[in-house]
Design an enzyme around this catalytic site. Structure first.
Site, mmCIF file in Angstrom:
data_model
loop_
_atom_site.group_PDB
_atom_site.id
_atom_site.type_symbol
_atom_site.label_atom_id
_atom_site.label_comp_id
_atom_site.label_asym_id
_atom_site.label_seq_id
_atom_site.Cartn_x
_atom_site.Cartn_y
_atom_site.Cartn_z
ATOM 1 N N SER A 178 0.844 -1.193 0.000
ATOM 2 C CA SER A 178 0.000 0.000 0.000
ATOM 3 C C SER A 178 0.880 1.244 0.000
ATOM 4 C CB SER A 178 -0.921 0.019 1.231
ATOM 5 O OG SER A 178 -0.150 0.098 2.422
ATOM 6 N N ILE A 186 3.154 4.449 -0.378
ATOM 7 C CA ILE A 186 4.295 4.798 -1.214
ATOM 8 C C ILE A 186 4.882 3.567 -1.893
ATOM 9 C CG2 ILE A 186 6.653 5.709 -1.183
ATOM 10 C CD1 ILE A 186 5.806 7.567 1.085
ATOM 11 N N SER A 242 11.811 9.626 7.207
ATOM 12 C CA SER A 242 10.738 10.609 7.367
ATOM 13 C C SER A 242 11.398 11.946 7.632
ATOM 14 C CB SER A 242 9.851 10.224 8.558
ATOM 15 O OG SER A 242 8.950 11.264 8.898
ATOM 16 N N TYR A 285 8.544 7.090 17.188
ATOM 17 C CA TYR A 285 8.719 7.097 15.730
ATOM 18 C C TYR A 285 9.909 7.965 15.347
ATOM 19 C CZ TYR A 285 7.366 7.823 10.801
ATOM 20 O OH TYR A 285 7.338 7.897 9.424
ATOM 21 N N LYS A 290 13.398 6.731 13.485
ATOM 22 C CA LYS A 290 13.786 7.317 12.205
ATOM 23 C C LYS A 290 15.118 8.067 12.307
ATOM 24 C CE LYS A 290 10.227 5.892 9.842
ATOM 25 N NZ LYS A 290 10.393 4.892 8.762
#
Length: 264
Positions: free
Chosen positions: A16, A18, A141, A154, A158
């Site tokens: 799903s 990107i 991100s 998160y 990242k």
């Protein structure tokens, strides 16, 4: 510059968002594609949309299975004989305040977003070294460059990816290994719906910022351009990209701007 046509490209998180859009875009460029995610049925649907099925393989993958990565890599290499580009796209986000978040949520974010990506990337590294050719395209991100409330775990995972893959580039440039870090901002995917809340359950609702983000098709095209130009980093999104430069030159101003926006 390296052209992407004819390469064998392994995309994680391809069911799903990107990853799916990237698969669809690459399917018209005479690439061999390996599509990975946990949901084999969704991967088959993406494969059917791509067409040219002989050049597309489905390989289920769970980033939480760190010990199984060597076997997964061997299976991937058996499909087309090699992998030229590994797109580390799979992962999960978070929406919860630090004071409310169970420690188990932080562990899950690190296990999937960071350690799962590292385990897979290490497992394929000997193949890249042997061939004196390989390209890691790791989707982090903008949260890998600066922080934002409700995303503490998160952001931590990242940021860690940036540290690891910057060193990967330094240590293995001599082996023909390239690294491109892809930093999306708001993209119209299910990332917010699937984000973990304080107890580890999914948020199950979208947010306005994500709904108003760039399309995954646009993100995929920007990624392809960055890969072909061997860019070290690429930033994808709207005005949120300005946060990169505010963090670098005006960190206190960024702090005020993010607190004022309180984007969930």
């Amino acid at each position: 510059m390296s052209k992407i046509a004819g390469k064998t490209i392994w995309i994680t998180g391809a069911s799903s968002g990107i990853g799916k859009s990237l698969a669809l875009a690459l399917s018209s460029r005479n690439c061999n594609l390996i599509l990975s995610a946990r949901n084999a049925g969704a991967l088959q649907e993406v494969k059917s949309l791509c067409g040219n099925g002989d050049n597309i393989a489905v390989l289920p993958l769970d980033l939480n299975d760190h010990e199984g990565m060597n076997e997964v890599v061997n299976n991937a290499l058996s499909l087309f004989g090699k992998v030229d580009i590994l797109v580390n796209n799979a992962g999960i986000s978070q929406r919860s305040l630090i004071k409310d978040t169970d420690f188990s949520v932080y562990k899950k974010l690190i296990d999937i977003d960071y350690l799962g990506t590292v385990a897979l990337s290490k497992a394929i590294l000997p193949h890249f070294i042997q061939n004196q050719n390989g390209h890691y395209v790791t989707v982090t991100s903008l949260m890998g460059k600066f922080g934002s409330p409700y995303r503490s775990g998160y952001c931590g995972a990242k940021h860690a990816l940036h540290g690891f893959f910057d060193v990967m580039r330094m240590e293995h440039e001599k082996d023909g290994v390239k690294v491109t870090l892809v930093c999306p901002g708001f993209v119209q995917t299910n990332v917010a719906k699937n984000a973990l809340t304080s107890d580890g359950s999914p948020q199950e609702q979208d947010d306005v910022a994500t709904q108003n983000g760039v399309t995954p098709e646009y993100a995929a095209q920007k990624m392809i351009a960055a890969i072909e130009k061997d860019k070290f980093e690429v930033y994808i999104g709207g005005k949120e990209i300005k946060g990169i430069y505010l963090k670098r030159f005006f960190p206190k101003l960024l702090h005020k701007v993010v607190l004022k926006s309180q984007v969930r």
